[in-house]
Design a protein around this motif. Structure first.
Motif, mmCIF file in Angstrom:
data_model
loop_
_atom_site.group_PDB
_atom_site.id
_atom_site.type_symbol
_atom_site.label_atom_id
_atom_site.label_comp_id
_atom_site.label_asym_id
_atom_site.label_seq_id
_atom_site.Cartn_x
_atom_site.Cartn_y
_atom_site.Cartn_z
ATOM 1 N N TRP B 134 -66.132 26.531 -30.512
ATOM 2 C CA TRP B 134 -67.041 26.770 -31.244
ATOM 3 C C TRP B 134 -67.000 26.250 -32.856
ATOM 4 N N VAL B 135 -65.729 26.425 -33.280
ATOM 5 C CA VAL B 135 -65.468 26.316 -34.624
ATOM 6 C C VAL B 135 -65.555 24.730 -34.949
ATOM 7 N N PHE B 222 -71.914 26.857 -44.856
ATOM 8 C CA PHE B 222 -72.909 25.840 -44.587
ATOM 9 C C PHE B 222 -73.485 25.855 -43.016
ATOM 10 N N PRO B 223 -72.814 25.628 -42.180
ATOM 11 C CA PRO B 223 -73.136 25.577 -40.791
ATOM 12 C C PRO B 223 -73.961 26.744 -40.463
ATOM 13 N N ARG B 310 -57.514 24.660 -41.301
ATOM 14 C CA ARG B 310 -57.553 26.007 -41.616
ATOM 15 C C ARG B 310 -58.472 26.896 -40.850
ATOM 16 N N ALA B 311 -59.761 26.484 -40.498
ATOM 17 C CA ALA B 311 -60.561 27.251 -39.682
ATOM 18 C C ALA B 311 -60.179 27.505 -38.102
ATOM 19 N N ALA B 366 -61.677 33.976 -42.812
ATOM 20 C CA ALA B 366 -62.276 32.583 -42.970
ATOM 21 C C ALA B 366 -63.519 32.576 -42.528
ATOM 22 N N ASN B 367 -64.458 32.355 -43.478
ATOM 23 C CA ASN B 367 -66.150 32.541 -43.108
ATOM 24 C C ASN B 367 -66.522 31.534 -41.778
ATOM 25 N N GLU B 368 -65.885 30.564 -41.699
ATOM 26 C CA GLU B 368 -66.309 29.556 -40.822
ATOM 27 C C GLU B 368 -66.517 30.200 -39.429
ATOM 28 N N ILE B 369 -65.977 31.239 -39.007
ATOM 29 C CA ILE B 369 -65.850 31.740 -37.520
ATOM 30 C C ILE B 369 -66.908 32.864 -37.508
ATOM 31 N N VAL B 370 -67.859 33.182 -38.357
ATOM 32 C CA VAL B 370 -68.820 34.275 -38.468
ATOM 33 C C VAL B 370 -69.908 33.599 -37.271
ATOM 34 N N VAL B 371 -70.321 32.625 -37.461
ATOM 35 C CA VAL B 371 -71.327 32.355 -36.177
ATOM 36 C C VAL B 371 -70.752 32.527 -34.751
#
Lengths: 342, 466
Positions: B134-135, B222-223, B310-311, B366-371
């Protein structure tokens, strides 16, 4: 087995509590002791400072007066003074106190720390002038001589604090300086230079700052009477109440010392008008001055405003082939002489 | 013969006695002589033939800073960057997703066929691996496009002109124009943005810039914004204009972030960080031709791979955690659902839901993994759903989980305003060396996020839009 559990639980709880209180250096008791020692040292240093200040203006202080300055009960102040007497920092003269020789030396150390801190906070930390005194008052305590010397050296051995008070050097001597006299004593028409702004009481000091006065300004006394005092620097007028003006100390300057007619602040230069930098404002010290010099704002440099912002501020100036933007406040600190023909 | 011995103290005393003889401006004289010496050397060594380059620079400068063209050019450039990112990231994103989820299927089938226990297959492939997939699918394409474009603007020397144009706004908010530079850096990564506030001279204004940097959506967020803008805002428009609408929506969110940055700067400079704006110097360097090969290298290797790595490091444990939460059942309800249900009333109050709240808690590192977290909780229970396109995402969220336009808009706002990620919080601590300011940076952002989403949700409900 069951009856053992409460014993283990409670004994470990008590042990933990004891550790929390008595642990060396980190326990609550040690922390409290440390705090009290620091507090006592602070009051001792403040007492030295107040006595020193009194002696400078020629009078000694009583225990009651000191208690009022320290904002604590007289009884506790007397205890403190007794302790200081046994340390031979002060001596009692018919109920009033004065500093001994070693007391004076310690007092000078505190005064030096205080004024250096003020210089640092104003020039390097860019703190507003009205907050500088109270912050320096908190920072001045518990400094070693070596630390104060290091601060002095880091600031480039300044001679005066931002209010114009002299800073004693490492051997405790004040360098020669101009004390000036209160502004209301000067007649109309005199040209004077501001040498000292008294920072106590804070309310009067805030009014002086609000009027726009700074140490080092050269002014002409336009009007001086019981209701108001008007000064001019050739461009702007400054009006003060006489009580406030009594906290402004000035000394005489000759007619020629007032600003040259053809020198203007960079901020007032017309767009694309070439000019030559004459000097940086005296009040622009420390960090800001160094930054200006580093960027090449040195006397004699040719400069002109090249880019205007949509909203008038900031403006970008071309000097030495580079383009540097300054806000109005910064541009006001650089004095230039416009070139009449290009 | 005796040589008089000189001690260090003698020298210091001598210096002290000579010091009063120095003129007041001796430091100025030193710098002046350094500069005249430098000018003499450069005059001898450097020969300039004409100054056509300079004239050209001046023309561009007049264009990008003029009252009529300066701000529009800035907004157009920003919108252009977003549009290019959205358009060119869309297809690679879907391709990567299809490929990676195909691998997940095949691997899971392989594990099942060789008789691996269901929990091993689930944990490795539907947990850890799916989190990673996903990431990568969501983040890699936008980053690989956004970072190089932004680096080009940086290298050109355009960003200081933005600071120059916007300084009047920052000045009114009691902040420094160079905050625009640290905000621009924040588009890439807020931790980097916080570090880049070092260019701001005065401590007070630097602190303002640090505390408000998080209101600029970083690349990790952003994503999320792009997906929501594409799936919800732009979906109702015809395909020819939908990408422009999506870019416009992202730009609007960014401008809302700028608004909150200025508002918070204004509040801070009138409360805890009282004081007048001080010390402003801003160098406007000459324009330079960007070095494209170096840009590709730095933005792809240094930034994209770095941020992605990092993500990934946080996505793998998060994927594992979600799988475990989704597969531990209490009375027939999974733990993830249990927690989400518990958080649901609070989420609904903010116009969101419990799953989103859970996703934000898991995504603190890390905010990247919210979605990805949200998708995995929504789809993770029972049989897995394969999601490869925006259409399927839309179906899952709206039909399957009751999302509305309010959910999407508030999620965008929440994503923009909420607390900094773990790395940024740690960076703020390292830069300020103060627990107080670090805590405050979390409190003001989270507080703003809660307040704003609560207000929009309440207004939308009062007016009967939802």
């Amino acid at each position: 087995m069951d009856h053992l559990f409460p014993i283990i639980f409670w004994s470990s709880a008590v042990l933990l509590l004891l550790l929390l209180i008595f642990f060396p250096r980190r326990g609550m008791l040690a922390r409290f002791k440390e705090y009290r020692q620091a507090r006592q040292r602070e009051q001792l240093e403040d007492t030295l400072k107040y006595l020193f200040g009194g002696q400078q203006s020629g009078h000694t202080l009583s225990a009651a007066e000191l208690a009022a300055s320290l904002q604590q009960p007289v009884a506790r102040t007397v205890d403190l003074l007794k302790r200081m007497e046994t340390q031979q920092l002060i001596e009692n003269q018919e109920g009033n106190y004065r500093l001994t020789h070693s007391g004076e030396k310690s007092a000078l150390h505190v005064v030096r720390a205080h004024r250096l801190w003020e210089r640092y906070l104003a020039d390097e930390a860019l703190m507003p002038l009205e907050n500088v005194h109270s912050m320096a008052h908190r920072r001045e305590h518990g400094m070693t001589v070596a630390q104060v010397n290091a601060l002095d050296a880091a600031l480039g051995h300044p001679l005066q604090d931002p209010h114009g008070d002299p800073i004693p050097n490492a051997s405790g001597n004040f360098r020669p300086h101009d004390q000036g006299s209160p502004l209301p004593q000067w007649q109309e028409g005199k040209i004077v230079k501001i040498v000292h702004l008294e920072d106590e009481p804070p309310l009067a000091f805030a009014q002086i700052l609000a009027a726009g006065l700074q140490v080092g300004q050269v002014m002409r006394v336009m009007e001086s009477n019981a209701t108001r005092l008007v000064l001019t620097d050739g461009q702007d007028e400054f009006t003060l109440a006489p009580q406030v003006a009594a906290n402004v100390f000035v000394s005489e300057r000759s007619e020629t010392a007032i600003v040259d007619e053809d020198v203007i602040p960079l901020g007032e230069l017309a767009d694309n008008q070439k000019a030559e930098i004459v000097r940086l404002d005296d009040q622009c010290m420390g960090f800001t001055r160094r930054r200006f010099l580093d960027l090449g704002f040195t006397p004699g440099t040719e400069i002109f405003p090249e880019l205007q912002n949509s909203f008038g501020d900031p403006r970008a100036y071309r000097l030495r082939g580079t383009l540097i933007a300054l806000r109005k406040e910064q541009a006001a600190q650089i004095l230039v002489r416009p070139q009449l023909y290009q | 013969m005796t040589i008089p011995s000189i001690t260090a103290q003698d020298i210091l005393d001598q210096a002290e006695s000579l010091r009063p003889q120095l003129k007041e401006g001796f430091r100025d004289e030193i710098v002046k002589s350094l500069y005249s010496e430098a000018a003499r050397i450069s005059g001898r060594a450097v020969h300039q033939v004409g100054n056509t380059k300079w004239d050209f620079d001046q023309k561009i400068d007049r264009l990008v800073t003029s009252p009529w063209t300066g701000l529009p050019i800035m907004l157009l450039l920003l919108a252009g960057v977003f549009w290019v990112t959205i358009v060119f990231a869309n297809i690679p994103s879907q391709m990567i997703a299809t490929a990676l989820f195909w691998i997940e299927d095949q691997a899971a089938n392989l594990f099942t066929s060789i008789g691996a226990p269901w929990w091993l297959t689930g944990f490795i492939w539907h947990g850890v691996y799916r989190g990673l997939a996903w990431v990568i699918a969501v983040m890699l394409p936008p980053m690989a496009i956004f970072f190089p474009i932004f680096t080009i603007l940086e290298d050109l020397g355009y960003l200081p002109r933005v600071a120059f144009n916007l300084d009047w706004l920052f000045k009114r908010a009691g902040a420094h124009g160079k905050q625009a530079l640290s905000m621009a850096m924040g588009f890439g990564c807020n931790a980097a943005g916080v570090i880049s506030t070092r260019v701001i001279d005065s401590p007070r204004e630097r602190l303002i810039a640090i505390l408000t940097n998080n209101f600029v959506p970083c690349n990790g967020r952003f994503p999320t914004l792009i997906m929501l803008a594409t799936v919800f805002v732009a979906a109702s428009f015809s395909p020819t204009v939908s990408s422009f609408i999506a870019a416009g929506a992202v730009l609007a969110v960014v401008l809302i972030g700028v608004f909150f940055t200025l508002l918070m700067s204004w509040i801070l400079s009138r409360t805890v960080l009282k004081g007048e704006a001080s010390a402003f110097t801003l160098e406007l360097p000459p324009y330079r031709k960007p070095n494209f090969s170096r840009i590709l290298y730095t933005s792809l290797i240094d930034r994209t791979i770095f941020v992605l790595w990092r993500a990934i490091k946080t996505a793998a444990p998060a994927g594992a955690l979600i799988w475990i939460l989704a597969n531990i059942n209490i009375n027939g309800v999974s733990l993830a659902r249990e927690i989400a249900n518990f958080l649901n009333p609070f989420g609904l109050l903010l116009g969101l839901d419990g799953v989103i709240m859970l996703a934000y808690i898991i995504a603190i590192p890390a905010n990247e993994i919210v979605v990805p977290t949200m998708m995995m909780v929504y789809s993770g229970v029972g049989m897995m759903t394969e999601i490869t396109g925006f259409g399927e995402i839309r179906a899952l969220l709206i039909d399957g989980n009751g999302w509305t336009m309010l959910t999407a808009i508030n999620l965008m706002l929440f994503s923009l305003l909420h607390n900094p990620c773990g790395t940024t919080i740690w960076t703020i601590y390292k830069e300020t060396k103060s627990t107080k300011w670090t805590v405050l940076s979390v409190v003001i952002t989270l507080g703003t996020a809660f307040l704003v989403t609560f207000i929009t949700a309440s207004i939308a409900r009062l007016l009967g839009w939802v």
